[in-house]
Design a protein around this motif. Structure first.
Motif, short mmCIF file in Angstrom:
data_model
loop_
_atom_site.label_atom_id
_atom_site.label_comp_id
_atom_site.label_asym_id
_atom_site.label_seq_id
_atom_site.Cartn_x
_atom_site.Cartn_y
_atom_site.Cartn_z
N ALA A 236 4.72 -3.57 8.59
CA ALA A 236 4.69 -2.32 7.83
C ALA A 236 3.59 -1.45 8.44
O ALA A 236 2.42 -1.85 8.48
N ILE A 237 3.97 -0.26 8.92
CA ILE A 237 3.06 0.61 9.65
C ILE A 237 2.83 1.89 8.85
O ILE A 237 3.78 2.61 8.53
N ALA A 238 1.57 2.17 8.55
CA ALA A 238 1.21 3.36 7.76
C ALA A 238 0.36 4.29 8.61
O ALA A 238 -0.32 3.86 9.55
N GLY A 239 0.37 5.56 8.26
CA GLY A 239 -0.55 6.53 8.82
C GLY A 239 -1.68 6.77 7.84
O GLY A 239 -1.44 7.00 6.65
N SER A 240 -2.91 6.72 8.32
CA SER A 240 -4.04 6.87 7.41
C SER A 240 -4.07 8.24 6.73
O SER A 240 -4.62 8.39 5.64
N ALA A 241 -3.44 9.25 7.38
CA ALA A 241 -3.47 10.62 6.85
C ALA A 241 -2.10 11.05 6.35
O ALA A 241 -1.81 12.24 6.29
N GLU A 251 1.39 -0.99 2.03
CA GLU A 251 0.76 -2.22 1.55
C GLU A 251 1.66 -2.91 0.53
O GLU A 251 1.78 -4.14 0.51
N GLU A 252 2.33 -2.11 -0.30
CA GLU A 252 3.27 -2.66 -1.28
C GLU A 252 4.39 -3.43 -0.56
O GLU A 252 4.79 -4.52 -0.99
N ILE A 253 4.90 -2.86 0.54
CA ILE A 253 5.95 -3.54 1.30
C ILE A 253 5.42 -4.83 1.92
O ILE A 253 6.05 -5.89 1.84
N ALA A 254 4.25 -4.73 2.54
CA ALA A 254 3.67 -5.91 3.20
C ALA A 254 3.37 -7.02 2.19
O ALA A 254 3.54 -8.21 2.49
N ASP A 255 2.95 -6.65 0.99
CA ASP A 255 2.68 -7.66 -0.04
C ASP A 255 3.98 -8.29 -0.55
O ASP A 255 3.98 -9.47 -0.95
N ALA A 256 5.07 -7.52 -0.53
CA ALA A 256 6.32 -8.02 -1.08
C ALA A 256 7.07 -8.94 -0.13
O ALA A 256 7.72 -9.90 -0.56
N VAL A 257 6.99 -8.67 1.18
CA VAL A 257 7.74 -9.44 2.17
C VAL A 257 6.91 -10.63 2.62
O VAL A 257 5.81 -10.45 3.13
N PRO A 258 7.41 -11.84 2.46
CA PRO A 258 6.63 -13.02 2.87
C PRO A 258 6.24 -12.96 4.35
O PRO A 258 7.08 -12.77 5.22
N GLY A 259 4.94 -13.10 4.61
CA GLY A 259 4.44 -13.15 5.97
C GLY A 259 4.37 -11.82 6.69
O GLY A 259 4.07 -11.78 7.88
N ALA A 260 4.64 -10.71 5.99
CA ALA A 260 4.63 -9.40 6.65
C ALA A 260 3.21 -9.00 7.06
O ALA A 260 2.22 -9.43 6.45
N ARG A 261 3.15 -8.16 8.08
CA ARG A 261 1.88 -7.64 8.59
C ARG A 261 1.76 -6.17 8.23
O ARG A 261 2.73 -5.41 8.33
N LEU A 262 0.59 -5.75 7.79
CA LEU A 262 0.30 -4.34 7.51
C LEU A 262 -0.60 -3.79 8.60
O LEU A 262 -1.61 -4.41 8.95
N GLN A 263 -0.25 -2.62 9.13
CA GLN A 263 -1.10 -1.96 10.13
C GLN A 263 -1.23 -0.49 9.76
O GLN A 263 -0.22 0.21 9.60
N VAL A 264 -2.46 -0.02 9.59
CA VAL A 264 -2.72 1.38 9.28
C VAL A 264 -3.25 2.06 10.55
O VAL A 264 -4.23 1.61 11.14
N LEU A 265 -2.58 3.13 10.96
CA LEU A 265 -2.95 3.86 12.17
C LEU A 265 -3.87 5.03 11.82
O LEU A 265 -3.45 5.95 11.11
N ASP A 266 -5.09 4.98 12.29
CA ASP A 266 -6.04 6.06 12.03
C ASP A 266 -5.56 7.35 12.68
O ASP A 266 -5.06 7.35 13.81
N GLY A 267 -5.70 8.43 11.95
CA GLY A 267 -5.39 9.74 12.50
C GLY A 267 -3.92 10.06 12.60
O GLY A 267 -3.55 11.03 13.27
#
Length: 294
Positions: A236-241, A251-267
């Motif tokens: 699950a890939i998010a943009g910080s802005a 984060e909701e998606i990453a928490d829901a999917v077993p073993g999922a990874r969350l990555q927030v991209l600054d800027g």
């Protein structure tokens, strides 16, 4: 629906079954080519020799690291898609779009000689919502997915209905000013005006009825509490802005999917593959290499 929606189909790189197949999905108001164009070369042809040995050990990875067959799809009336008929848009849902994406994939696989084989998926916003439906509705077809700047629920249906009605009445140019604020992080328009302008130009020329129908589909999308059934790797890939789908949504998606990874991209804001193509490509390649496990 009385007719399957006709999507645009874009063959970025389509060679043979020695290369994993990656399917890219767009965001509302964008074409897949404008959104993903800068990332495609990184996904389809980069040779990363330092990582080749590790990649070769991954059971799900075929071919040279970083070399993927890559196709994309466009929403009704967007990009390469034909002007939609009323029958295609009547009652359009995210599930209908996911079903139509399978049709695009099967046509590409007919050229590769592997119709029905599983594939990798990466989609942005509504393209990410379609990815969620594919994971649930066709679990045997998707090896793993990058869900980018998206959500299990995009907010109140009434807001989407209001936007849809405005666009049906006055067209997609009504959305350009708000989209520029939503799509790009502060300073991006000044740094990369050509990238921003190609995306905004696609919004202005998108079919108003296709855009409005997708608004209604997005308003009805709600998969809260259902993604625990997903059994393949997900990043699950998010943009910080990103004001449209802030990191908490991913984060909701990453928490829901077993073993999922969350990555927030600054800027980055809402169109991460256009703003941060290298970072997004690296994350998608990690997914295909087996570095994200379910």
């Amino acid at each position: 629906m009385t007719a399957r929606p006709r999507l645009g189909a874009v063959e970025f790189v389509l060679r043979d079954t020695t290369r994993p197949l990656l399917v890219l999905g767009p965001s509302l108001g964008t074409s897949v080519t404008a959104l993903w164009g800068d990332a495609v070369g990184l996904l389809a042809g980069v040779r990363d020799s330092a990582d080749d040995a590790q990649a070769a050990e991954g059971a799900q990875v075929a071919g040279v690291a970083g070399e993927l067959d890559v196709i994309g799809w466009d929403l009704p009336g967007h990009g390469a898609a034909p002007t939609p008929s009323a029958d295609e848009l009547d009652g359009l849902s995210i599930a209908d779009l996911a079903d139509a994406v399978l049709g695009v994939v099967e046509r590409a696989q007919a050229q590769r000689g592997d119709v029905g084989a599983p594939f990798w998926y990466a989609g942005v916003s509504v393209g990410g919502a379609v990815g969620q439906r594919l994971l649930l509705d066709a679990p045997d077809r998707v090896l793993g997915a990058a869900l980018i700047c998206t959500a299990t629920c995009f907010g109140e249906p009434s807001g989407w209905a209001e936007r849809a009605e405005l666009v049906r009445r006055a067209g997609t140019p009504t959305q350009v000013e708000a989209a520029a604020r939503r799509w790009f992080a502060p300073g991006f328009l000044d740094r990369e005006p050509q990238v921003a302008l190609r995306l905004l130009a696609g919004l202005q020329t998108a079919d108003r009825f296709g855009y409005a129908a997708v608004c209604d589909a997005v308003g009805a999308h709600d998969l809260r509490g259902r993604l625990g059934a997903v059994g393949v790797p997900v990043v699950a890939i998010a943009g910080s802005a990103d004001p449209a789908t802030p990191p908490a949504k991913l984060e909701e998606i990453a928490d829901a999917v077993p073993g999922a990874r969350l990555q927030v991209l600054d800027g980055a804001a809402h169109l991460a593959p256009a703003e941060r193509p290298q970072a997004v490509a690296d994350l998608v390649r990690d997914l295909v290499r087996g570095r994200v496990t379910a």
